[in-house]
Design an enzyme around this catalytic site. Sequence first.
Site, PDB file in Angstrom:
ATOM      1  CE  LYS A 177      49.784  25.729 113.584  1.00  0.00           C
ATOM      2  NZ  LYS A 177      48.733  24.914 113.054  1.00  0.00           N
ATOM      3  CD  GLU A 252      52.067  41.028 106.738  1.00  0.00           C
ATOM      4  OE1 GLU A 252      51.025  41.702 106.578  1.00  0.00           O
ATOM      5  OE2 GLU A 252      53.204  41.483 106.589  1.00  0.00           O
ATOM      6  CD  GLU A 384      39.752  39.951 110.433  1.00  0.00           C
ATOM      7  OE1 GLU A 384      40.197  39.424 111.464  1.00  0.00           O
ATOM      8  OE2 GLU A 384      40.409  40.075 109.394  1.00  0.00           O
TER       9      GLU A 384
HETATM   10  P1  NDP Z   1      44.512  32.167 113.899  1.00  0.00           P
HETATM   11  O1  NDP Z   1      45.295  33.280 114.497  1.00  0.00           O
HETATM   12  O2  NDP Z   1      43.524  31.465 114.725  1.00  0.00           O
HETATM   13  O3  NDP Z   1      45.509  31.040 113.345  1.00  0.00           O
HETATM   14  C1  NDP Z   1      46.570  31.329 112.457  1.00  0.00           C
HETATM   15  C2  NDP Z   1      47.609  30.249 112.610  1.00  0.00           C
HETATM   16  O4  NDP Z   1      48.183  30.356 113.915  1.00  0.00           O
HETATM   17  C3  NDP Z   1      47.049  28.828 112.503  1.00  0.00           C
HETATM   18  O5  NDP Z   1      48.012  27.988 111.895  1.00  0.00           O
HETATM   19  C4  NDP Z   1      46.867  28.456 113.960  1.00  0.00           C
HETATM   20  O6  NDP Z   1      46.864  27.074 114.187  1.00  0.00           O
HETATM   21  C5  NDP Z   1      48.103  29.098 114.571  1.00  0.00           C
HETATM   22  N1  NDP Z   1      48.049  29.297 116.002  1.00  0.00           N
HETATM   23  C6  NDP Z   1      46.975  29.298 116.827  1.00  0.00           C
HETATM   24  N2  NDP Z   1      47.373  29.486 118.115  1.00  0.00           N
HETATM   25  C7  NDP Z   1      48.713  29.629 118.078  1.00  0.00           C
HETATM   26  C8  NDP Z   1      49.708  29.871 119.076  1.00  0.00           C
HETATM   27  N3  NDP Z   1      49.397  29.992 120.360  1.00  0.00           N
HETATM   28  N4  NDP Z   1      50.994  29.984 118.680  1.00  0.00           N
HETATM   29  C9  NDP Z   1      51.344  29.891 117.379  1.00  0.00           C
HETATM   30  N5  NDP Z   1      50.445  29.631 116.397  1.00  0.00           N
HETATM   31  C10 NDP Z   1      49.150  29.513 116.739  1.00  0.00           C
HETATM   32  O7  NDP Z   1      43.883  32.750 112.563  1.00  0.00           O
HETATM   33  P2  NDP Z   1      42.942  31.982 111.539  1.00  0.00           P
HETATM   34  O8  NDP Z   1      43.592  30.732 111.048  1.00  0.00           O
HETATM   35  O9  NDP Z   1      41.607  31.908 112.170  1.00  0.00           O
HETATM   36  O10 NDP Z   1      42.951  33.004 110.307  1.00  0.00           O
HETATM   37  C11 NDP Z   1      42.133  34.070 110.252  1.00  0.00           C
HETATM   38  C12 NDP Z   1      42.849  35.344 110.672  1.00  0.00           C
HETATM   39  O11 NDP Z   1      44.024  35.531 109.879  1.00  0.00           O
HETATM   40  C13 NDP Z   1      42.011  36.570 110.452  1.00  0.00           C
HETATM   41  O12 NDP Z   1      42.093  37.436 111.553  1.00  0.00           O
HETATM   42  C14 NDP Z   1      42.662  37.226 109.236  1.00  0.00           C
HETATM   43  O13 NDP Z   1      42.443  38.584 109.136  1.00  0.00           O
HETATM   44  C15 NDP Z   1      44.084  36.870 109.416  1.00  0.00           C
HETATM   45  N6  NDP Z   1      44.782  36.935 108.137  1.00  0.00           N
HETATM   46  C16 NDP Z   1      45.689  37.930 107.926  1.00  0.00           C
HETATM   47  C17 NDP Z   1      46.319  38.060 106.697  1.00  0.00           C
HETATM   48  C18 NDP Z   1      47.342  39.126 106.468  1.00  0.00           C
HETATM   49  O14 NDP Z   1      48.101  39.024 105.502  1.00  0.00           O
HETATM   50  N7  NDP Z   1      47.406  40.170 107.273  1.00  0.00           N
HETATM   51  C19 NDP Z   1      46.010  37.143 105.602  1.00  0.00           C
HETATM   52  C20 NDP Z   1      45.051  36.128 105.942  1.00  0.00           C
HETATM   53  C21 NDP Z   1      44.474  36.042 107.178  1.00  0.00           C
HETATM   54  P3  NDP Z   1      45.446  26.314 114.315  1.00  0.00           P
HETATM   55  O15 NDP Z   1      44.779  26.445 113.002  1.00  0.00           O
HETATM   56  O16 NDP Z   1      45.860  24.935 114.618  1.00  0.00           O
HETATM   57  O17 NDP Z   1      44.716  26.977 115.440  1.00  0.00           O
END
Ligand code: NDP
Length: 489
Positions: A177, A252, A384
């Site tokens: 997803k 992650e 962050e």
């Molecule tokens: P989110 O946590 O909002 O979303 C990440 C993914 O999870 C998206 O596909 C999102 O879908 C999905 N998601 C949201 N709600 C749920 C749920 N209840 N159950 C399962 N999946 C869900 O993060 P962002 O997309 O805003 O990304 C930014 C964040 O990611 C930052 O905090 C960043 O630091 C972190 N990050 C970490 C990395 C690492 O390697 N440690 C690398 C890159 C980013 P949808 O978009 O539809 O909401």
Amino acid sequence: MSTRSYQQFIGGRFVDGSGSGSIERRSPATGDLVARYCDGTPEDVDLAVEAARIAFEEGPWPRMSGMERAEVLNRLADLMRTNRDRLVRIEVEEVGKPVRFARGDIDGAAGLTRYAASLAMQMAGLTYTNIGEGKTALISREAVGVVALVTPWNFPALILSQKVPFALAAGCTVVLKPSEFTSGSAFEIAALAAEAGVPAGAFNVVSGYGATVGDHLTGHAGIDFVSFTGSTRTGSRVVGNTSRHLVKSSVELGGKSANIVFADADLEAAADGALMGVFFNNGECCVSGSRLFVQSSIADDFIAKVVARSRKMKVGDPFDDDTDVGALIDHNHLAKVTGFVRSGIEEGAQLVLGGNVATGTVGHFHEATIFDRVEPHMTIFREEIFGPVLSITRFDTVDDAVRLANDTAYGLSNYIWSKNIDTVLTVAKRLKSGWVQANTIIDGAPQLPLTGVKGSGFGYEMGQAGFEEFTQLKTLLIQTGPRAPVFPV
Ligand code: NDP
């Protein structure tokens, strides 16, 4: 410009989603409609998990030799390179990132795929023949099964490639997803994977919102392992979902990394590293060096150098090769970033550059922004920001630097600039993070694992350790020859 429309990718082909809704993606730089994805439903997830289960239990993929899987993955890497321009365009249009960084993402994604292909051939176990008369133990490494992958919006193709080819190399089958904002490259890469020879059902993509598709997928009883990249808040919810069925997970999550500059560093390189640390990928980067710590004896001159270079930063059209900072992902995120900037001013940090939404454009642009004299109690030190906003704090001693760097709920990465090997090694040992880099920043290679500690999550991505996440061990103990009786005969 034509709008791309994607169905769901299930069972090796594009199919209509079961819902009637769609998600419209507008370019964050221009506001133009660039893509339409299905607003996925739990039923779509069920179909994709079923397709992946059949492909795992009955299909050819897990039964192919490592060499055969490697050949397919190498073909996928070739196709990513052949289709580079199209994939780059999609990343720029959907994410808003500068084109030169998008090119690096697609090259990096192809490189990760090629490395994962090499691991498919190296999946091996262990044999013990020293455990007693007539006993042999074979410890084999097997694919973990059907895996659910959830990816964020900041590096759609790159983070996908930190997961999908590694899972496929191990012989797993996949339901992915992608982020609701940036699903295009996931569908494109799934189609390329099918063209490369990944069999039907081995790689499925379901678009949709996190609260519906993501939540249902990560709590699905038909999944054997979940690998998630995203925010710490969502990551802890995902771990809650996986715990319902006692499913293994790797998460992650976010970061608030320290970029520590000691007085004996190569200050030209460190100044460039300071900019890279916070402005790369618009600052929308989990391993950003968003907290810059500068040793007091060089602070005034060094900060002046960083500010002077940042002043030249070109914010604007992400398709322009000279652009350094593109558009932020959407208006909500831009508002979040401006809220952090406001808090920095209100809490007494010294704004030395930028601080405003970039004007004269319809997109979600923010100026390159720098705060000096940031203190640990301030919101911008702790949260962050995920935008082009740098916080600078001065320090005196090695102990101060380590204490300040570790004063965070996160533990993803940290960076050290010093020409003194003693300083590098002793500081690196004391930093609480999964990743430390010295005299370079946001660097890496597919062989190097990434992991977090504390609020940055757990589990590995990339490298041998990242590959092994998609495997499990099975121990087979064999007695040959007579077995001494334990009970009276
Ligand atoms: P989110 O946590 O909002 O979303 C990440 C993914 O999870 C998206 O596909 C999102 O879908 C999905 N998601 C949201 N709600 C749920 C749920 N209840 N159950 C399962 N999946 C869900 O993060 P962002 O997309 O805003 O990304 C930014 C964040 O990611 C930052 O905090 C960043 O630091 C972190 N990050 C970490 C990395 C690492 O390697 N440690 C690398 C890159 C980013 P949808 O978009 O539809 O909401």
